[in-house]
Design a protein around this motif. Structure first.
Motif, PDB file in Angstrom:
ATOM      1  N   GLU A 171       0.853  -1.190   0.000  1.00 16.52           N
ATOM      2  CA  GLU A 171       0.000   0.000   0.000  1.00 16.52           C
ATOM      3  C   GLU A 171       0.888   1.239   0.000  1.00 16.52           C
ATOM      4  OE1 GLU A 171      -3.320   0.007  -0.172  1.00 16.52           O
ATOM      5  OE2 GLU A 171      -3.345  -2.183  -0.198  1.00 16.52           O
ATOM      6  N   SER A 202       0.323   4.066   1.231  1.00 17.53           N
ATOM      7  CA  SER A 202       0.280   4.733   2.541  1.00 17.53           C
ATOM      8  C   SER A 202       1.400   4.239   3.462  1.00 17.53           C
ATOM      9  CB  SER A 202      -1.082   4.534   3.197  1.00 17.53           C
ATOM     10  OG  SER A 202      -1.344   3.152   3.385  1.00 17.53           O
ATOM     11  N   VAL A 203       1.781   2.974   3.343  1.00 20.12           N
ATOM     12  CA  VAL A 203       2.876   2.420   4.151  1.00 20.12           C
ATOM     13  C   VAL A 203       4.188   3.114   3.791  1.00 20.12           C
ATOM     14  CG1 VAL A 203       4.233   0.323   4.618  1.00 20.12           C
ATOM     15  CG2 VAL A 203       1.733   0.198   4.449  1.00 20.12           C
ATOM     16  N   VAL A 240       4.528   6.083   2.337  1.00 22.42           N
ATOM     17  CA  VAL A 240       4.441   7.492   2.729  1.00 22.42           C
ATOM     18  C   VAL A 240       4.709   7.646   4.225  1.00 22.42           C
ATOM     19  CG1 VAL A 240       2.881   9.462   2.964  1.00 22.42           C
ATOM     20  CG2 VAL A 240       2.926   8.164   0.832  1.00 22.42           C
ATOM     21  N   GLU A 241       4.102   6.790   5.026  1.00 20.10           N
ATOM     22  CA  GLU A 241       4.303   6.871   6.477  1.00 20.10           C
ATOM     23  C   GLU A 241       5.768   6.651   6.839  1.00 20.10           C
ATOM     24  OE1 GLU A 241       3.571   7.735  10.264  1.00 20.10           O
ATOM     25  OE2 GLU A 241       2.135   7.949   8.630  1.00 20.10           O
ATOM     26  N   GLU A 242       6.391   5.681   6.197  1.00 18.87           N
ATOM     27  CA  GLU A 242       7.809   5.422   6.463  1.00 18.87           C
ATOM     28  C   GLU A 242       8.652   6.635   6.070  1.00 18.87           C
ATOM     29  OE1 GLU A 242      11.093   2.333   4.834  1.00 18.87           O
ATOM     30  OE2 GLU A 242       9.232   1.444   5.582  1.00 18.87           O
ATOM     31  N   SER A 243       8.311   7.267   4.957  1.00 17.99           N
ATOM     32  CA  SER A 243       9.074   8.447   4.520  1.00 17.99           C
ATOM     33  C   SER A 243       8.892   9.600   5.511  1.00 17.99           C
ATOM     34  CB  SER A 243       8.672   8.878   3.110  1.00 17.99           C
ATOM     35  OG  SER A 243       7.407   9.510   3.089  1.00 17.99           O
ATOM     36  N   ARG A 244       7.702   9.746   6.070  1.00 13.50           N
ATOM     37  CA  ARG A 244       7.453  10.819   7.056  1.00 13.50           C
ATOM     38  C   ARG A 244       8.318  10.642   8.299  1.00 13.50           C
ATOM     39  NH1 ARG A 244       1.177  10.683   6.301  1.00 13.50           N
ATOM     40  NH2 ARG A 244       0.963  12.229   4.669  1.00 13.50           N
ATOM     41  N   ASN A 245       8.591   9.403   8.646  1.00 15.70           N
ATOM     42  CA  ASN A 245       9.409   9.123   9.828  1.00 15.70           C
ATOM     43  C   ASN A 245      10.852   9.589   9.666  1.00 15.70           C
ATOM     44  OD1 ASN A 245       7.233   8.011  11.193  1.00 15.70           O
ATOM     45  ND2 ASN A 245       7.691   5.938  10.504  1.00 15.70           N
ATOM     46  N   SER A 267      10.782  16.202   3.814  1.00 14.04           N
ATOM     47  CA  SER A 267       9.611  16.426   2.960  1.00 14.04           C
ATOM     48  C   SER A 267      10.001  16.084   1.524  1.00 14.04           C
ATOM     49  CB  SER A 267       9.138  17.874   3.056  1.00 14.04           C
ATOM     50  OG  SER A 267      10.142  18.747   2.586  1.00 14.04           O
ATOM     51  N   THR A 308       2.601  12.702  -4.275  1.00 17.56           N
ATOM     52  CA  THR A 308       2.453  12.324  -2.868  1.00 17.56           C
ATOM     53  C   THR A 308       1.191  11.508  -2.594  1.00 17.56           C
ATOM     54  OG1 THR A 308       1.417  14.451  -2.393  1.00 17.56           O
ATOM     55  CG2 THR A 308       3.814  14.284  -2.028  1.00 17.56           C
ATOM     56  N   SER A 309       0.313  11.406  -3.595  1.00 20.13           N
ATOM     57  CA  SER A 309      -0.899  10.583  -3.465  1.00 20.13           C
ATOM     58  C   SER A 309      -0.745   9.221  -4.141  1.00 20.13           C
ATOM     59  CB  SER A 309      -2.103  11.307  -4.062  1.00 20.13           C
ATOM     60  OG  SER A 309      -2.345  12.502  -3.361  1.00 20.13           O
TER      61      SER A 309
END
Length: 133
Positions: A65, A67-68, A70-75, A79, A125-126
């Protein structure tokens, strides 16, 4: 035709050999010496240079997914505006290892720095494919 991250994941499942995906996350930046016209275009979301800020390799199963990912990149605290994706095929039913992905990843980052991005799938980013150029 791949138009989204989910299309990409579906495509990896149809390959004969297991895949490893290479991701290079980039931030759009404006050079310090940008002209007034370049600055105006950049404000509209056009132009600028893509600077690699994060790179990682994963199997499609690890990031099925978007979203997984993206979340890892946010950590990381970095940006980003676009992520470029490439795939490596395994051999004999075994996906390439992270060690095997290091040299292709390094080459991918350098290629992107030089503006040679046509061999990679750019996603926003989507998780939707974007047209660059």
């Amino acid at each position: 035709m791949i138009s989204s991250y989910s299309d990409l994941i579906k495509a990896t499942k149809s390959e004969r050999e297991p895949q490893r995906l290479l991701f290079v996350f980039c931030r759009a930046e404006l050079p310090d010496d940008a002209s007034t016209e370049e600055k105006a275009a950049f404000e509209k979301g056009e132009g600028g240079a893509l600077t690699p800020v994060i790179c990682v390799d994963k199997t499609p199963r690890e990031v099925s997914e978007f979203s997984v990912l993206v979340e890892e990149s946010r950590n990381t605290g970095q940006s980003w505006d676009v992520v470029f994706v490439a795939a490596m095929s395994g051999r004999g039913g075994t996906p390439p290892s992270s060690d095997e992905a290091q040299q292709p990843m390094t080459m991918m980052v350098e290629s992107i720095r030089l503006g040679n991005v046509s061999n990679y799938l750019p996603l926003d980013t989507s998780g939707n494919a974007v047209s660059l150029g």
